[in-house]
Design a protein around this motif. Structure first.
Motif, mmCIF file in Angstrom:
data_model
loop_
_atom_site.group_PDB
_atom_site.id
_atom_site.type_symbol
_atom_site.label_atom_id
_atom_site.label_comp_id
_atom_site.label_asym_id
_atom_site.label_seq_id
_atom_site.Cartn_x
_atom_site.Cartn_y
_atom_site.Cartn_z
ATOM 1 N N LEU A 13 3.817 7.374 3.062
ATOM 2 C CA LEU A 13 2.383 7.360 3.374
ATOM 3 C C LEU A 13 1.778 8.723 3.084
ATOM 4 N N ASP A 14 0.546 8.728 2.609
ATOM 5 C CA ASP A 14 -0.197 9.976 2.394
ATOM 6 C C ASP A 14 -0.843 10.348 3.719
ATOM 7 N N GLU A 15 -0.217 11.239 4.445
ATOM 8 C CA GLU A 15 -0.694 11.589 5.779
ATOM 9 C C GLU A 15 -1.911 12.502 5.775
ATOM 10 N N THR A 16 -2.424 12.865 4.591
ATOM 11 C CA THR A 16 -3.686 13.598 4.532
ATOM 12 C C THR A 16 -4.857 12.649 4.758
ATOM 13 N N LEU A 17 -4.600 11.350 4.643
ATOM 14 C CA LEU A 17 -5.630 10.338 4.884
ATOM 15 C C LEU A 17 -5.612 9.964 6.358
ATOM 16 N N PHE A 18 -6.773 9.818 6.944
ATOM 17 C CA PHE A 18 -6.855 9.483 8.364
ATOM 18 C C PHE A 18 -6.917 7.977 8.593
ATOM 19 N N TYR A 19 -7.759 7.305 7.809
ATOM 20 C CA TYR A 19 -7.986 5.876 8.029
ATOM 21 C C TYR A 19 -7.215 4.980 7.062
ATOM 22 N N THR A 20 -6.954 5.447 5.879
ATOM 23 C CA THR A 20 -6.560 4.537 4.802
ATOM 24 C C THR A 20 -5.194 4.831 4.187
ATOM 25 N N MET A 21 -4.313 5.433 4.954
ATOM 26 C CA MET A 21 -2.985 5.715 4.391
ATOM 27 C C MET A 21 -2.254 4.429 4.012
ATOM 28 N N ASP A 22 -2.480 3.355 4.746
ATOM 29 C CA ASP A 22 -1.844 2.085 4.403
ATOM 30 C C ASP A 22 -2.451 1.487 3.143
ATOM 31 N N TYR A 23 -3.766 1.602 2.996
ATOM 32 C CA TYR A 23 -4.444 1.088 1.806
ATOM 33 C C TYR A 23 -3.928 1.799 0.557
ATOM 34 N N ASP A 24 -3.787 3.108 0.641
ATOM 35 C CA ASP A 24 -3.255 3.877 -0.473
ATOM 36 C C ASP A 24 -1.838 3.405 -0.817
ATOM 37 N N LEU A 25 -1.038 3.165 0.207
ATOM 38 C CA LEU A 25 0.328 2.677 -0.008
ATOM 39 C C LEU A 25 0.311 1.333 -0.728
ATOM 40 N N TRP A 26 -0.552 0.411 -0.278
ATOM 41 C CA TRP A 26 -0.649 -0.905 -0.919
ATOM 42 C C TRP A 26 -1.087 -0.774 -2.379
ATOM 43 N N CYS A 27 -1.997 0.141 -2.654
ATOM 44 C CA CYS A 27 -2.442 0.344 -4.039
ATOM 45 C C CYS A 27 -1.292 0.838 -4.911
ATOM 46 N N ARG A 28 -0.500 1.770 -4.392
ATOM 47 C CA ARG A 28 0.656 2.267 -5.140
ATOM 48 C C ARG A 28 1.683 1.155 -5.351
ATOM 49 N N MET A 29 1.880 0.334 -4.336
ATOM 50 C CA MET A 29 2.808 -0.796 -4.471
ATOM 51 C C MET A 29 2.315 -1.775 -5.536
ATOM 52 N N GLY A 30 1.012 -2.035 -5.524
ATOM 53 C CA GLY A 30 0.428 -2.963 -6.482
ATOM 54 C C GLY A 30 0.535 -2.498 -7.921
ATOM 55 N N ARG A 31 0.631 -1.194 -8.129
ATOM 56 C CA ARG A 31 0.825 -0.671 -9.477
ATOM 57 C C ARG A 31 2.231 -0.951 -10.000
ATOM 58 N N ARG A 32 3.182 -1.097 -9.088
ATOM 59 C CA ARG A 32 4.582 -1.293 -9.484
ATOM 60 C C ARG A 32 4.985 -2.756 -9.580
ATOM 61 N N ARG A 33 4.434 -3.590 -8.725
ATOM 62 C CA ARG A 33 4.825 -5.005 -8.679
ATOM 63 C C ARG A 33 3.627 -5.859 -8.272
ATOM 64 N N ASP A 34 3.621 -7.085 -8.766
ATOM 65 C CA ASP A 34 2.647 -8.063 -8.283
ATOM 66 C C ASP A 34 3.116 -8.546 -6.915
ATOM 67 N N PRO A 35 2.188 -8.798 -6.015
ATOM 68 C CA PRO A 35 2.614 -9.284 -4.694
ATOM 69 C C PRO A 35 3.140 -10.716 -4.788
ATOM 70 N N LEU A 36 4.004 -11.045 -3.879
ATOM 71 C CA LEU A 36 4.486 -12.415 -3.737
ATOM 72 C C LEU A 36 3.611 -13.074 -2.677
ATOM 73 N N ILE A 37 2.944 -14.133 -3.037
ATOM 74 C CA ILE A 37 2.038 -14.825 -2.128
ATOM 75 C C ILE A 37 2.830 -15.894 -1.375
ATOM 76 N N LEU A 38 2.796 -15.831 -0.062
ATOM 77 C CA LEU A 38 3.486 -16.811 0.778
ATOM 78 C C LEU A 38 2.520 -17.902 1.193
#
Length: 105
Positions: A13-38
């Motif tokens: 996680l980018d801990e310099t972000l206060f509100y959106t560290m999870d959003y940033d993580l999801w964006c980085r994940m999305g660059r590497r793989r397509d999500p699997l939709i359940l």
């Protein structure tokens, strides 16, 4: 949910972000793989005033937009769509807050 190796490859996680560290993580994940939709619910979002997002602080959505710019680059349409989504979300939160306070009255 993801495998440890994937999380390691994506980075922490980018801990310099206060509100959106999870959003940033999801964006980085999305660059590497397509999500699997359940086809079933495995988690839920709960709105409450004690959470960071429950405060509906405009700064959280402005920070989210700045994170999105990291990944959108010069995509003007993507930026416009994201900004419209931010505004829709802000007003949705405000409406939920009004409904909740009206129910208490």
């Amino acid at each position: 949910f993801w495998r440890r190796a994937f999380g390691t490859a994506v980075g922490p996680l980018d801990e310099t972000l206060f509100y959106t560290m999870d959003y940033d993580l999801w964006c980085r994940m999305g660059r590497r793989r397509d999500p699997l939709i359940l086809d079933r619910v495995v988690g839920r979002f709960r709105f409450h005033g004690g959470s960071k997002s429950g405060a509906v602080d405009r700064r959280q959505f402005d920070e989210e937009y700045l994170v999105a710019l990291r990944y959108l680059g010069n995509d003007r349409l993507g930026r416009l769509i994201h900004r419209a989504h931010v505004e829709k979300t802000v007003w949705s939160y405000r409406l939920m807050r009004l409904v909740r306070s009206a129910r208490r009255s």
